[in-house]
Design a protein around this motif. Structure first.
Motif, short mmCIF file in Angstrom:
data_model
loop_
_atom_site.label_atom_id
_atom_site.label_comp_id
_atom_site.label_asym_id
_atom_site.label_seq_id
_atom_site.Cartn_x
_atom_site.Cartn_y
_atom_site.Cartn_z
N LEU A 111 0.86 -1.18 0.00
CA LEU A 111 0.00 0.00 0.00
C LEU A 111 0.90 1.23 0.00
N PHE A 112 0.48 2.30 -0.72
CA PHE A 112 1.33 3.47 -0.92
C PHE A 112 0.52 4.75 -0.87
N SER A 113 1.15 5.80 -0.34
CA SER A 113 0.54 7.13 -0.35
C SER A 113 1.60 8.19 -0.55
N HIS A 114 1.20 9.32 -1.14
CA HIS A 114 2.08 10.46 -1.38
C HIS A 114 1.46 11.70 -0.76
N ASN A 115 2.15 12.31 0.17
CA ASN A 115 1.76 13.59 0.77
C ASN A 115 2.69 14.64 0.19
N GLY A 116 2.17 15.48 -0.73
CA GLY A 116 3.04 16.48 -1.35
C GLY A 116 2.53 16.88 -2.72
N ALA A 117 3.45 17.35 -3.55
CA ALA A 117 3.10 17.79 -4.90
C ALA A 117 4.36 17.87 -5.75
N VAL A 118 4.19 17.68 -7.06
CA VAL A 118 5.29 17.80 -8.01
C VAL A 118 5.00 19.00 -8.90
N PRO A 119 5.73 20.10 -8.76
CA PRO A 119 5.48 21.29 -9.58
C PRO A 119 5.77 21.02 -11.05
N ALA A 126 8.14 14.25 -17.42
CA ALA A 126 8.14 13.58 -18.72
C ALA A 126 9.43 12.84 -19.01
N PRO A 127 10.61 13.37 -18.63
CA PRO A 127 11.85 12.63 -18.91
C PRO A 127 11.95 11.28 -18.19
N LEU A 128 11.12 11.07 -17.16
CA LEU A 128 11.20 9.82 -16.41
C LEU A 128 10.32 8.72 -17.00
N VAL A 129 9.49 9.06 -17.96
CA VAL A 129 8.57 8.09 -18.54
C VAL A 129 9.32 6.93 -19.18
N SER A 130 10.44 7.21 -19.80
CA SER A 130 11.19 6.16 -20.52
C SER A 130 11.69 5.06 -19.59
N GLY A 131 11.74 5.34 -18.30
CA GLY A 131 12.21 4.32 -17.36
C GLY A 131 11.15 3.35 -16.90
N LEU A 132 9.91 3.54 -17.35
CA LEU A 132 8.82 2.68 -16.92
C LEU A 132 8.37 1.74 -18.04
N PRO A 133 8.01 0.50 -17.71
CA PRO A 133 7.47 -0.41 -18.72
C PRO A 133 6.16 0.15 -19.28
N PRO A 134 5.93 0.04 -20.59
CA PRO A 134 4.70 0.58 -21.19
C PRO A 134 3.43 0.07 -20.52
N GLU A 135 3.40 -1.22 -20.15
CA GLU A 135 2.19 -1.76 -19.54
C GLU A 135 1.90 -1.11 -18.19
N GLU A 141 -3.64 3.98 -12.19
CA GLU A 141 -5.00 4.14 -11.67
C GLU A 141 -5.57 5.53 -11.92
N ALA A 142 -4.69 6.53 -11.89
CA ALA A 142 -5.15 7.92 -12.04
C ALA A 142 -4.11 8.71 -12.82
N ARG A 143 -4.54 9.86 -13.34
CA ARG A 143 -3.64 10.71 -14.12
C ARG A 143 -3.20 11.89 -13.26
N ASN A 144 -2.45 11.60 -12.21
CA ASN A 144 -1.94 12.68 -11.37
C ASN A 144 -0.51 12.38 -10.93
N ASP A 145 0.12 13.34 -10.27
CA ASP A 145 1.52 13.18 -9.91
C ASP A 145 1.73 12.03 -8.93
N SER A 146 0.80 11.86 -7.98
CA SER A 146 0.96 10.79 -6.99
C SER A 146 0.95 9.41 -7.63
N ALA A 147 0.03 9.20 -8.58
CA ALA A 147 -0.04 7.91 -9.25
C ALA A 147 1.22 7.63 -10.05
N PHE A 148 1.80 8.67 -10.65
CA PHE A 148 3.02 8.47 -11.41
C PHE A 148 4.20 8.18 -10.49
N VAL A 149 4.28 8.89 -9.36
CA VAL A 149 5.34 8.61 -8.40
C VAL A 149 5.21 7.17 -7.90
N TRP A 150 3.99 6.71 -7.67
CA TRP A 150 3.77 5.32 -7.26
C TRP A 150 4.26 4.36 -8.35
#
Length: 272
Positions: A111-119, A126-135, A141-150
């Motif tokens: 289980l994971f949670s993010h308290n904060g924000a990514v300006p 966007a430069p970090l996307v290449s490090g993630l598997p496409p699937e 689950e969501a289109r926000n900074d916390s979901a991407f950090v997760w």
């Protein structure tokens, strides 16, 4: 900004940890005492917990404020658990993801949670996307900074990186891409808790009766609450809490539990 809390220890009703304390997460949804950004956490809430004999947690999440959900009040009164992670949400940006954007996020036993924000989100990361598997990107689950950090944390966990190091490495990676980010992350597998203090408040309590609580802010006025210094990685079990600075290289974080600069007293020892 948000408020969140994790617990591992003897079995307790959800309400005893989230609702009954004078300044518990339930009250923090409208009256947090130490929140630096935002004032009301009414954009969703969630709790994940572990049932006896099942390593995969259950979750209950909603898009609205926790105080308006009568079903949660019933659930918190009767459901007991040995570990949980819960959060109330103050959305940084508006969105249409509803309860999918509410923590805790989950995968397997985590289980994971993010308290904060990514300006600058999403462009700043966007430069970090290449490090993630496409699937993994397609299954966010969501289109926000916390979901991407997760997603960044989860990719490390699935590659075998230890929980604390996965959080620490992700914080350093995101902070390099978006230097003004606030990245208080919280992760549990039901047995341990890992967390980062990066830009906002983080506290922990080694309970005298057993168990460890890690939270954005104290849920009561117990003098044994300890504040975690900023730029710190915390790793905790039911009996001890270890701290290590987050400025260290990633390979040093893996050794942090063995040589952390500070160790909290166990529940059997008095804290000072």
């Amino acid at each position: 900004m948000c408020r969140h809390v994790a617990y591992v220890g003897p079995e307790e009703p959800l309400g005893r940890l989230l609702v009954e304390p004078a300044h518990g997460l339930y009250r923090q949804s409208w009256a947090p005492r130490r929140q630096r950004y935002g004032t009301v956490n009414a954009d969703g809430f969630g709790v994940g917990w572990y049932a006896p004999g099942d390593p995969v947690p259950a979750r209950y999440r909603r898009a609205g404020p926790v105080w308006a959900d009568l079903s949660f009040a019933d659930l918190a009164r009767v459901v007991r658990t040995r570990a949980l992670l819960a959060a109330v949400r103050d959305a940084t940006l508006s969105g249409a993801d509803a309860e999918a954007a509410a923590a805790p996020f989950a995968a397997g036993t985590w289980l994971f949670s993010h308290n904060g924000a990514v300006p600058g989100w999403p462009g700043s990361l966007a430069p970090l996307v290449s490090g993630l598997p496409p699937e993994q990107l397609l299954s966010l689950e969501a289109r926000n900074d916390s979901a991407f950090v997760w997603a960044l944390v989860l990719a490390r966990l699935r590659s075998g990186t230890p929980d604390g190091q996965a959080l620490g490495d992700t914080v350093l990676e995101v902070a390099r891409a978006a230097p003004a980010s606030r990245l208080n992350l919280l992760l549990t597998d039901g047995d341990t808790v890992s967390a980062t203090a990066w830009g906002d408040t983080l506290w922990y309590l080694a309970r005298p009766g057993g168990g460890t609580v890690v939270a954005s802010e104290p849920y009561d006025d117990d003098p044994h609450w300890q504040e975690v210094p900023d730029r710190t990685l915390l790793t905790a079990s039911r009996t001890e809490v270890l701290l290590a600075p987050l400025q260290e290289p990633a390979d040093a974080l893996a050794a942090a539990p063995a040589r952390g600069p500070a160790r909290a007293a166990s529940p059997k020892e008095p804290s000072t």
